[in-house]
Design a protein around this motif. Structure first.
Motif, PDB file in Angstrom:
ATOM      1  N   LEU A  33       0.852  -1.188   0.000  1.00 21.16           N
ATOM      2  CA  LEU A  33       0.000   0.000   0.000  1.00 21.16           C
ATOM      3  C   LEU A  33       0.886   1.235   0.000  1.00 21.16           C
ATOM      4  O   LEU A  33       1.965   1.244   0.614  1.00 21.16           O
ATOM      5  N   ILE A  34       0.407   2.274  -0.657  1.00 20.30           N
ATOM      6  CA  ILE A  34       1.103   3.564  -0.709  1.00 20.30           C
ATOM      7  C   ILE A  34       0.082   4.635  -0.375  1.00 20.30           C
ATOM      8  O   ILE A  34      -0.975   4.712  -1.011  1.00 20.30           O
ATOM      9  N   ALA A  35       0.383   5.443   0.633  1.00 21.60           N
ATOM     10  CA  ALA A  35      -0.495   6.550   1.018  1.00 21.60           C
ATOM     11  C   ALA A  35       0.254   7.858   0.821  1.00 21.60           C
ATOM     12  O   ALA A  35       1.373   8.011   1.318  1.00 21.60           O
ATOM     13  N   GLU A  36      -0.364   8.777   0.107  1.00 24.85           N
ATOM     14  CA  GLU A  36       0.219  10.103  -0.111  1.00 24.85           C
ATOM     15  C   GLU A  36      -0.739  11.145   0.439  1.00 24.85           C
ATOM     16  O   GLU A  36      -1.860  11.283  -0.051  1.00 24.85           O
ATOM     17  N   ALA A  37      -0.280  11.854   1.463  1.00 29.35           N
ATOM     18  CA  ALA A  37      -1.060  12.917   2.094  1.00 29.35           C
ATOM     19  C   ALA A  37      -0.611  14.253   1.524  1.00 29.35           C
ATOM     20  O   ALA A  37       0.592  14.542   1.476  1.00 29.35           O
ATOM     21  N   LYS A  38      -1.594  15.060   1.112  1.00 28.82           N
ATOM     22  CA  LYS A  38      -1.304  16.382   0.547  1.00 28.82           C
ATOM     23  C   LYS A  38      -2.138  17.427   1.267  1.00 28.82           C
ATOM     24  O   LYS A  38      -3.359  17.290   1.389  1.00 28.82           O
ATOM     25  N   GLN A  39      -1.470  18.463   1.714  1.00 32.49           N
ATOM     26  CA  GLN A  39      -2.149  19.556   2.405  1.00 32.49           C
ATOM     27  C   GLN A  39      -2.988  20.355   1.421  1.00 32.49           C
ATOM     28  O   GLN A  39      -2.529  20.726   0.347  1.00 32.49           O
ATOM     29  N   VAL A  40      -4.211  20.610   1.805  1.00 30.03           N
ATOM     30  CA  VAL A  40      -5.101  21.464   1.028  1.00 30.03           C
ATOM     31  C   VAL A  40      -5.127  22.852   1.641  1.00 30.03           C
ATOM     32  O   VAL A  40      -5.081  23.855   0.933  1.00 30.03           O
ATOM     33  N   LYS A  41      -5.181  22.916   2.977  1.00 29.76           N
ATOM     34  CA  LYS A  41      -5.225  24.193   3.691  1.00 29.76           C
ATOM     35  C   LYS A  41      -4.562  24.034   5.043  1.00 29.76           C
ATOM     36  O   LYS A  41      -4.720  23.017   5.704  1.00 29.76           O
ATOM     37  N   ASP A  42      -3.823  25.055   5.438  1.00 31.51           N
ATOM     38  CA  ASP A  42      -3.230  25.103   6.772  1.00 31.51           C
ATOM     39  C   ASP A  42      -3.537  26.484   7.347  1.00 31.51           C
ATOM     40  O   ASP A  42      -2.912  27.467   6.981  1.00 31.51           O
ATOM     41  N   GLY A  43      -4.540  26.516   8.201  1.00 33.02           N
ATOM     42  CA  GLY A  43      -4.958  27.781   8.796  1.00 33.02           C
ATOM     43  C   GLY A  43      -4.337  28.010  10.166  1.00 33.02           C
ATOM     44  O   GLY A  43      -3.457  27.277  10.609  1.00 33.02           O
ATOM     45  N   ARG A  44      -4.826  29.017  10.848  1.00 34.52           N
ATOM     46  CA  ARG A  44      -4.304  29.378  12.165  1.00 34.52           C
ATOM     47  C   ARG A  44      -4.527  28.275  13.181  1.00 34.52           C
ATOM     48  O   ARG A  44      -3.642  27.944  13.957  1.00 34.52           O
ATOM     49  N   SER A  45      -5.706  27.669  13.178  1.00 35.30           N
ATOM     50  CA  SER A  45      -5.995  26.651  14.189  1.00 35.30           C
ATOM     51  C   SER A  45      -6.374  25.290  13.596  1.00 35.30           C
ATOM     52  O   SER A  45      -6.427  24.304  14.323  1.00 35.30           O
ATOM     53  N   MET A  46      -6.633  25.234  12.298  1.00 32.61           N
ATOM     54  CA  MET A  46      -7.036  23.974  11.673  1.00 32.61           C
ATOM     55  C   MET A  46      -6.294  23.752  10.360  1.00 32.61           C
ATOM     56  O   MET A  46      -5.838  24.704   9.725  1.00 32.61           O
ATOM     57  N   CYS A  47      -6.203  22.481   9.980  1.00 29.25           N
ATOM     58  CA  CYS A  47      -5.624  22.129   8.686  1.00 29.25           C
ATOM     59  C   CYS A  47      -6.510  21.077   8.023  1.00 29.25           C
ATOM     60  O   CYS A  47      -7.332  20.441   8.686  1.00 29.25           O
ATOM     61  N   TYR A  48      -6.323  20.905   6.721  1.00 28.78           N
ATOM     62  CA  TYR A  48      -7.140  19.970   5.958  1.00 28.78           C
ATOM     63  C   TYR A  48      -6.251  19.283   4.927  1.00 28.78           C
ATOM     64  O   TYR A  48      -5.477  19.948   4.221  1.00 28.78           O
ATOM     65  N   TYR A  49      -6.345  17.955   4.862  1.00 28.39           N
ATOM     66  CA  TYR A  49      -5.519  17.148   3.972  1.00 28.39           C
ATOM     67  C   TYR A  49      -6.372  16.161   3.187  1.00 28.39           C
ATOM     68  O   TYR A  49      -7.421  15.728   3.660  1.00 28.39           O
ATOM     69  N   VAL A  50      -5.861  15.789   2.021  1.00 26.01           N
ATOM     70  CA  VAL A  50      -6.414  14.703   1.227  1.00 26.01           C
ATOM     71  C   VAL A  50      -5.343  13.622   1.173  1.00 26.01           C
ATOM     72  O   VAL A  50      -4.165  13.925   0.951  1.00 26.01           O
ATOM     73  N   VAL A  51      -5.764  12.382   1.394  1.00 30.56           N
ATOM     74  CA  VAL A  51      -4.837  11.245   1.344  1.00 30.56           C
ATOM     75  C   VAL A  51      -5.354  10.253   0.313  1.00 30.56           C
ATOM     76  O   VAL A  51      -6.496   9.816   0.393  1.00 30.56           O
ATOM     77  N   GLU A  52      -4.509   9.935  -0.643  1.00 28.49           N
ATOM     78  CA  GLU A  52      -4.838   8.925  -1.647  1.00 28.49           C
ATOM     79  C   GLU A  52      -4.071   7.653  -1.307  1.00 28.49           C
ATOM     80  O   GLU A  52      -2.859   7.698  -1.081  1.00 28.49           O
TER      81      GLU A  52
END
Length: 132
Positions: free
Chosen positions: A93-112
């Motif tokens: 298995l291969i997982a690649e996490a990519k940041q979509v947004k990194d805010g002041r208190s929260m962040c959001y990622y997509v992992v394929e």
């Protein structure tokens, strides 16, 4: 990335024992990105011969953790949504996490999550909270 820095990151995350004991290996890290691999063996499979959903989620969650924390931040997972797309046909298995947004208190990622043959296995979205 410099191999010395990669080794230091691997050593730091070695304490994420559930992921590492189950075979998760940090292969690459960059700003807002991590690539994790997991060689599959008999304990990763379920009764019908597919890779356990928990193994797939584990590698995705670990990729999110590494991508969001490797530079010394403290980010904890707030939400995660996984969609299983297909069966892993390969042996890794291969997982690649990519940041979509990194805010002041929260962040959001997509992992394929894929396998080494290119089969799509899962799509994961994760949000995190900056603790420090």
């Amino acid at each position: 990335m410099d191999t010395k820095i990669l080794r230091e990151i691997q050593e730091r995350f070695a304490n994420d024992r559930y992921a590492t004991v189950n075979g998760a290996v940090i292969e690459e890290v960059e700003e807002g990105y991590a690539k994790i691999t997991m060689e599959l063996d008999e304990h990763h499979y379920n009764a019908v011969g597919g890779v356990m959903g928990g193994a797939i989620f584990t590698i995705a969650d670990f990729a999110f953790a590494v991508a969001s924390n490797w530079q010394g931040k403290t980010v904890v997972s707030q939400t995660a949504q996984i969609t299983y797309l297909g069966r892993a046909k390969g042996k890794k298995l291969i997982a690649e996490a990519k940041q979509v947004k990194d805010g002041r208190s929260m962040c959001y990622y997509v992992v394929e999550v894929t396998d080494e043959l290119g089969s799509q296995v899962a799509h994961v979205t994760s949000s995190g909270f900056h603790v420090a």
